[in-house]
Scaffold this motif. Sequence first.
Motif, PDB file in Angstrom:
ATOM      1  N   VAL A  72       6.066  -3.736   3.380  1.00 19.56           N
ATOM      2  CA  VAL A  72       5.242  -3.103   2.357  1.00 19.56           C
ATOM      3  C   VAL A  72       4.088  -4.026   1.995  1.00 19.56           C
ATOM      4  O   VAL A  72       2.953  -3.583   1.793  1.00 19.56           O
ATOM      5  CB  VAL A  72       6.081  -2.783   1.095  1.00 19.56           C
ATOM      6  CG1 VAL A  72       5.190  -2.214  -0.009  1.00 19.56           C
ATOM      7  CG2 VAL A  72       7.185  -1.801   1.428  1.00 19.56           C
ATOM      8  N   ARG A  73       4.362  -5.312   1.962  1.00 16.31           N
ATOM      9  CA  ARG A  73       3.340  -6.285   1.561  1.00 16.31           C
ATOM     10  C   ARG A  73       2.486  -6.748   2.731  1.00 16.31           C
ATOM     11  O   ARG A  73       1.638  -7.630   2.568  1.00 16.31           O
ATOM     12  CB  ARG A  73       3.995  -7.479   0.879  1.00 16.31           C
ATOM     13  CG  ARG A  73       4.748  -7.110  -0.399  1.00 16.31           C
ATOM     14  CD  ARG A  73       4.742  -8.260  -1.369  1.00 16.31           C
ATOM     15  NE  ARG A  73       3.394  -8.723  -1.643  1.00 16.31           N
ATOM     16  CZ  ARG A  73       3.101  -9.970  -2.006  1.00 16.31           C
ATOM     17  NH1 ARG A  73       4.066 -10.871  -2.127  1.00 16.31           N
ATOM     18  NH2 ARG A  73       1.851 -10.316  -2.249  1.00 16.31           N
ATOM     19  N   GLY A  74       2.673  -6.166   3.899  1.00 15.84           N
ATOM     20  CA  GLY A  74       1.832  -6.506   5.046  1.00 15.84           C
ATOM     21  C   GLY A  74       2.656  -6.914   6.248  1.00 15.84           C
ATOM     22  O   GLY A  74       3.763  -7.445   6.116  1.00 15.84           O
ATOM     23  N   THR A  75       2.114  -6.684   7.428  1.00 16.02           N
ATOM     24  CA  THR A  75       2.791  -7.077   8.663  1.00 16.02           C
ATOM     25  C   THR A  75       2.420  -8.485   9.084  1.00 16.02           C
ATOM     26  O   THR A  75       2.963  -9.018  10.041  1.00 16.02           O
ATOM     27  CB  THR A  75       2.412  -6.108   9.799  1.00 16.02           C
ATOM     28  OG1 THR A  75       0.981  -6.105   9.952  1.00 16.02           O
ATOM     29  CG2 THR A  75       2.890  -4.695   9.486  1.00 16.02           C
ATOM     30  N   LYS A  76       1.479  -9.080   8.357  1.00 13.88           N
ATOM     31  CA  LYS A  76       1.044 -10.438   8.675  1.00 13.88           C
ATOM     32  C   LYS A  76       0.947 -11.246   7.382  1.00 13.88           C
ATOM     33  O   LYS A  76       1.060 -10.687   6.289  1.00 13.88           O
ATOM     34  CB  LYS A  76      -0.296 -10.412   9.411  1.00 13.88           C
ATOM     35  CG  LYS A  76      -1.362  -9.542   8.768  1.00 13.88           C
ATOM     36  CD  LYS A  76      -2.550  -9.343   9.691  1.00 13.88           C
ATOM     37  CE  LYS A  76      -3.675  -8.572   9.024  1.00 13.88           C
ATOM     38  NZ  LYS A  76      -3.333  -7.180   8.703  1.00 13.88           N
ATOM     39  N   THR A  77       0.742 -12.536   7.512  1.00  8.86           N
ATOM     40  CA  THR A  77       0.739 -13.403   6.328  1.00  8.86           C
ATOM     41  C   THR A  77      -0.667 -13.663   5.794  1.00  8.86           C
ATOM     42  O   THR A  77      -0.839 -14.447   4.864  1.00  8.86           O
ATOM     43  CB  THR A  77       1.413 -14.752   6.648  1.00  8.86           C
ATOM     44  OG1 THR A  77       0.757 -15.351   7.773  1.00  8.86           O
ATOM     45  CG2 THR A  77       2.888 -14.546   6.975  1.00  8.86           C
ATOM     46  N   ASP A  78      -1.671 -13.024   6.407  1.00  5.86           N
ATOM     47  CA  ASP A  78      -3.032 -13.110   5.880  1.00  5.86           C
ATOM     48  C   ASP A  78      -3.585 -11.697   5.755  1.00  5.86           C
ATOM     49  O   ASP A  78      -2.906 -10.725   6.083  1.00  5.86           O
ATOM     50  CB  ASP A  78      -3.935 -13.981   6.770  1.00  5.86           C
ATOM     51  CG  ASP A  78      -4.015 -13.440   8.199  1.00  5.86           C
ATOM     52  OD1 ASP A  78      -4.078 -12.206   8.377  1.00  5.86           O
ATOM     53  OD2 ASP A  78      -4.023 -14.251   9.150  1.00  5.86           O
ATOM     54  N   ASN A  79      -4.801 -11.579   5.284  1.00  8.14           N
ATOM     55  CA  ASN A  79      -5.395 -10.246   5.136  1.00  8.14           C
ATOM     56  C   ASN A  79      -6.633 -10.100   6.010  1.00  8.14           C
ATOM     57  O   ASN A  79      -7.569  -9.385   5.681  1.00  8.14           O
ATOM     58  CB  ASN A  79      -5.760  -9.956   3.673  1.00  8.14           C
ATOM     59  CG  ASN A  79      -5.966  -8.466   3.426  1.00  8.14           C
ATOM     60  OD1 ASN A  79      -5.248  -7.639   3.979  1.00  8.14           O
ATOM     61  ND2 ASN A  79      -6.948  -8.119   2.606  1.00  8.14           N
ATOM     62  N   GLU A  80      -6.611 -10.764   7.153  1.00  6.75           N
ATOM     63  CA  GLU A  80      -7.714 -10.646   8.095  1.00  6.75           C
ATOM     64  C   GLU A  80      -7.671  -9.271   8.758  1.00  6.75           C
ATOM     65  O   GLU A  80      -6.601  -8.734   9.038  1.00  6.75           O
ATOM     66  CB  GLU A  80      -7.619 -11.742   9.158  1.00  6.75           C
ATOM     67  CG  GLU A  80      -8.808 -11.829  10.088  1.00  6.75           C
ATOM     68  CD  GLU A  80     -10.098 -12.167   9.353  1.00  6.75           C
ATOM     69  OE1 GLU A  80     -11.074 -11.410   9.535  1.00  6.75           O
ATOM     70  OE2 GLU A  80     -10.120 -13.161   8.606  1.00  6.75           O
ATOM     71  N   TRP A  81      -8.836  -8.680   8.973  1.00  9.96           N
ATOM     72  CA  TRP A  81      -8.892  -7.407   9.687  1.00  9.96           C
ATOM     73  C   TRP A  81     -10.081  -7.417  10.645  1.00  9.96           C
ATOM     74  O   TRP A  81     -11.031  -8.189  10.481  1.00  9.96           O
ATOM     75  CB  TRP A  81      -9.011  -6.229   8.719  1.00  9.96           C
ATOM     76  CG  TRP A  81     -10.343  -6.061   8.044  1.00  9.96           C
ATOM     77  CD1 TRP A  81     -11.419  -5.346   8.501  1.00  9.96           C
ATOM     78  CD2 TRP A  81     -10.773  -6.642   6.795  1.00  9.96           C
ATOM     79  NE1 TRP A  81     -12.466  -5.431   7.625  1.00  9.96           N
ATOM     80  CE2 TRP A  81     -12.103  -6.216   6.558  1.00  9.96           C
ATOM     81  CE3 TRP A  81     -10.146  -7.464   5.845  1.00  9.96           C
ATOM     82  CZ2 TRP A  81     -12.819  -6.589   5.431  1.00  9.96           C
ATOM     83  CZ3 TRP A  81     -10.859  -7.844   4.726  1.00  9.96           C
ATOM     84  CH2 TRP A  81     -12.180  -7.409   4.527  1.00  9.96           C
ATOM     85  N   TYR A  82     -10.009  -6.575  11.659  1.00 12.06           N
ATOM     86  CA  TYR A  82     -11.095  -6.449  12.620  1.00 12.06           C
ATOM     87  C   TYR A  82     -12.195  -5.544  12.061  1.00 12.06           C
ATOM     88  O   TYR A  82     -11.920  -4.431  11.605  1.00 12.06           O
ATOM     89  CB  TYR A  82     -10.590  -5.847  13.935  1.00 12.06           C
ATOM     90  CG  TYR A  82      -9.759  -6.787  14.783  1.00 12.06           C
ATOM     91  CD1 TYR A  82     -10.354  -7.839  15.475  1.00 12.06           C
ATOM     92  CD2 TYR A  82      -8.380  -6.600  14.919  1.00 12.06           C
ATOM     93  CE1 TYR A  82      -9.596  -8.695  16.268  1.00 12.06           C
ATOM     94  CE2 TYR A  82      -7.619  -7.441  15.710  1.00 12.06           C
ATOM     95  CZ  TYR A  82      -8.229  -8.484  16.381  1.00 12.06           C
ATOM     96  OH  TYR A  82      -7.472  -9.328  17.164  1.00 12.06           O
TER      97      TYR A  82
END
Length: 634
Positions: A72-82
Motif C-alpha cells: 500500500v505504501r509503495g513497491t519501492k523504497t523511494d518515490n522516483e518515477w519515469y
Amino acid sequence: MSKSKEKLFTDFPPVTTEQWMERVTADLKGADFERRLVWKTNEGFNLNPFYRSEDIQDFKWTDNLPGEFPYVRGTKTDNEWYVRQEINVENFAEANKEALMLLEKKGVTSLGFTLSGDGLTADNMATLLKGIHPEMVELNFKTCINSTLKVTKLVVEHITSLGVDVMKCHGSIEHDPFRKIFLLGVDVPNWKEEAAEIVKASAPLPRFRVISITGDAFSNAGAYLSQELGYSLAYGNQVLSALIEQGIEPTMAAKKIKFNLGVGTNYFMEIAKFRAARWLWAEIVNAYKAPCPHECDYTAEDGTCRCAAKINVHAITTSFNATVYDAYVNLLRTQTEAMSATLGGVDSLTVRPFNHAYQNATDFTNRLAVNQQLLLKEESHFDKVTDPGAGSYYIEQLTSSLGEEAWKLFIETDEEGFYAALKAGTVQDSINASAEARFKAGATRREVLLGTNQFPSFGEKVSHKFEETYNTLNECDCGVEKETPLKRLNTKRLAQPYEALRLATERSGKSPKVFMLTIGNLAMRLARSQFSGNFMACAGYEIIDNLGFDTVEEGVKAAREKDADIIVLCSSDDEYEKFAPEAYKMVKGKEILVIAGAPKCADDLKAQGIEYFINVRSNVLDMLTEFNSLLGIK
C-alpha cells in the motif's frame, strides 16, 4: 526539549470524537449532519467531514514501511518515477532524433514509441533506437494489435544484440488483448494464445512487461474510480490466469503484466486509488502462491514470490475532462492529476499536452507537458518522499473505502469472468451508464468544467484551432456510428456537448446578444446578472451587462438599442411579481425573456405566459440548446 513537549501536551488536552460531534452538532444549529456534511461519493461509499486515529486502527498496512507487502505504501523504497514522453513514429530516423533530443535536453527518462504496422524491420528498429542505451532509459512500444508480436521480437532481437545487462533494461510493449472490444466492438477469440505467445517471445527481456491492462480506457470513457480499479483488477486476473493456463510460470506471468491507469482531477481520491491498486493486486497475485525462482528479501516464508505481487503502474492524465474552449485550463487539470499520480506512487507518468483534444501536439505543448513533471521533481521534490499520504486519516480511509468498493466489483466480475462480461456487455453498460450520469451532471453543472460549463471564456473562438487530422470534436473514426457485434465504451469527452453547442453558434455566422436587465435590489440584481452571464456565455452568446435601471421600460428600451436577442430580467424574488409581467408585455413576440432565479411566484408568472427561468437547478445544456433553436442556430 522534553519539558517543552510535556507542557505543550498539557496545554492541548486530547479531545474525544464525542466532543467533536457535540461541537459540530451545535454549530449546525439543528441542520441534519448527514445531509449537510457527509459526502455521498459516486464511488458507492460516504465520507465523513473528519476522521481520527481510531478510524484507521484496524487497517493492517498502517505500520508497514514502503516496499513491504501488500505494498500500500509503495513497491519501492523511494518515490522516483519515469517521466515519459510519447513519440508518434512516422519516420524512423526523425523519431530517433526526437528521442535523443528528449533524453539529452528535455529531462525525459521514458520514451513511448507509437508505431504503425508498416516498415517493421530489424534495420528500422536499429535506426529508431540508435544511440539510445536501454539500461538508462525506459523504452515502451505500442502498435496495432496485429503487429505486437512482430514488434516484440524486433525489440528483443535489438536489445539482446547490444550485449547489455538485460536485468537493467526496463520497458514495455503494449499488448492489450481486449482493445478491439473496447474500441471496435469486435471479438478476439484467440486472445489467450496470442498473449501467451507474446509473453514467451519477450522472455529474454525479464523486465519488459508486454501485457497492458488498459484501465485508462475506462477512465477516458467516463468510469468512476471504483469501476476503473475494479474492472482493471478483473481484467488483470483474467489475463494472469489465462497465461498460467497456457503454461506460463505464475511468477513470470505476473511480472509481464503492466497496468495503464488514468488519473483525473478528484485529487485525494486518485491518490487513494493508486495505493489501493497496489494493495489489491498484491493480494490477487499472492493468492496464486507463485514460487520464487531464487531467494530474496521479498520471498515469503512459504516460498511465495512477493516480487511478482508488485504492481507496475503507468499513469496517463485522462482525456475525458479535457476541453477545447479555454484550453489552458487543461494545464491546471493535468497538473493536479500529475500531483495525484506521483504522490500516489506510480512507476511512470505521461502528461497529455493541453491541446490534445483538438490538434496534434506541438514542440511547445509537449515541452509544457514534460515540464509539468519536472516541476514536481526539481522544484517540489515529490520524488524525495515516499507515500506522503501515509498516516493521513482521510487518505487512509479513502484507500480502504475505495479498495473495498473496487474489490466488490472485482469479485462480482471475476465470478462471471472479465472476458465473458465483455462479450455480454456488462462492463460496457456499467461504464457507459456512469458516463451518461456524468454527462447529466455536466449539463446541470454538478460536475464542473471550468471555462466550458462554468465561467466560460467570453468571446473566445476556436474553429481555427482544429487541424485536418482531427475530427471536429475528437471522435474516433473507426466505425463508431456502425453496428458492431459487441458493445463498445463511450468515446466522447465530458465537454463535447457544450463544445458542439458553442461551435454551432460560432459557425452560424450569428452573434446572439444577451442583455442583462438589472433592476431593483442591488445585491440580488448584481449576483443574478453575473450568474446569468456565465450561464448564457456557455453557448457563445455576447453578454451585455448593466449596473441597473430605474424602470423596466427604460431597460427594455436600452436592450433594443443594443439589438438584444435575449433579455434576462435580474432582480429579487419579491420584486419579480411586479417587474416580470411588465417586461413580458413589452417584449412579447420580439425578444426572448428569461427570468433569473426561481421565485415563489414562478407558477403565476408561467400562467401569464412567461416560459423561461434559469437558476442553479437548471439543465444548462438543455436550455441553451432550446435558445439556439429559437434563434435559428442548428
